[in-house]
Scaffold this active site. Structure first.
Site, PDB file in Angstrom:
ATOM      1  CG  HIS A  62      39.331  49.231  39.796  1.00  0.00           C
ATOM      2  ND1 HIS A  62      38.847  49.053  38.515  1.00  0.00           N
ATOM      3  CD2 HIS A  62      39.939  50.446  39.817  1.00  0.00           C
ATOM      4  CE1 HIS A  62      39.176  50.110  37.780  1.00  0.00           C
ATOM      5  NE2 HIS A  62      39.831  50.962  38.543  1.00  0.00           N
ATOM      6  NE  ARG A  63      33.669  43.130  44.435  1.00  0.00           N
ATOM      7  CZ  ARG A  63      32.571  43.395  45.149  1.00  0.00           C
ATOM      8  NH1 ARG A  63      31.715  44.301  44.734  1.00  0.00           N
ATOM      9  NH2 ARG A  63      32.338  42.760  46.286  1.00  0.00           N
TER      10      ARG A  63
END
Length: 192
Positions: free
Chosen positions: A170-171
């Site tokens: 999710h970065r």
């Protein structure tokens, strides 16, 4: 987890050597021209340790000219298979003649001849001209060792900052940064 950036580099580099198919030692080298324009290209790491990160090149090339004006550079390793990168910032100094001689002697003969034949970064009229120069070097050094050209040698980047970037879901990546201080290294983290 280690607090020694060189031990962490060694660990990641060992994993990259096992997982990257081609040129796990490839690193982007960024320099700055006299007019302030940045320039980057890939070079190959040929040595590393607490004293720095070493690569070899033609010392009459564009990159060498930019280094002569401003020795502050940045390196970037990107290992896609591991989803990791390492950024290094520091100043360059030339490797010793003994180091450059030793590495040059370890290169393949054609690579040695190519170092003599190439006017790296200068205009070339056509491929045939370069191939003719290479053939002339084959004749010049036929039957003997190929010495290191006087314009060819190593550079060592002495790091002042080393950042380790690890991909996360999710970065929400992880970024650890080590900054050189008078007493050693200071470790911190950065937001992704």
């Amino acid at each position: 987890m280690t607090t020694d950036p060189f031990a962490l580099f060694d660990s990641w580099y060992t994993e990259a050597r096992a997982s990257e198919i081609n040129d796990s030692n490839a690193m982007a080298l960024a320099t700055v021209a006299a007019d302030g324009r940045p320039s980057s290209r890939m070079v190959l790491l040929k040595g590393h340790g607490p004293d720095g990160f070493v690569f070899y090149t033609n010392r009459e090339s564009r990159k060498a000219g930019e280094i002569a004006i401003n020795p502050n550079v940045a390196l970037l390793f990107h290992w896609k298979s591991l989803r990791r990168q390492i950024r290094i910032e520091g100043a360059l100094a030339q490797a010793t003649d003994a180091e450059s001689d030793a590495y040059f002697a370890s290169r393949g003969r054609d690579s040695q001849l190519g170092a003599w034949a190439s006017d790296q970064s200068r205009p070339l009229a056509d491929r045939a001209t370069f191939e003719a120069r290479f053939a002339a070097m084959e004749q010049r050094f036929a039957g003997g060792d190929v010495p290191r050209p006087p314009h060819w040698g190593g550079y060592r980047v002495t790091p002042v900052a080393i950042e380790f970037w690890q991909d996360r879901a999710h970065r929400l990546h992880e970024r650890r940064v080590f900054t050189r201080t008078d007493g050693g290294w200071h470790e911190g983290m950065l937001y992704p």
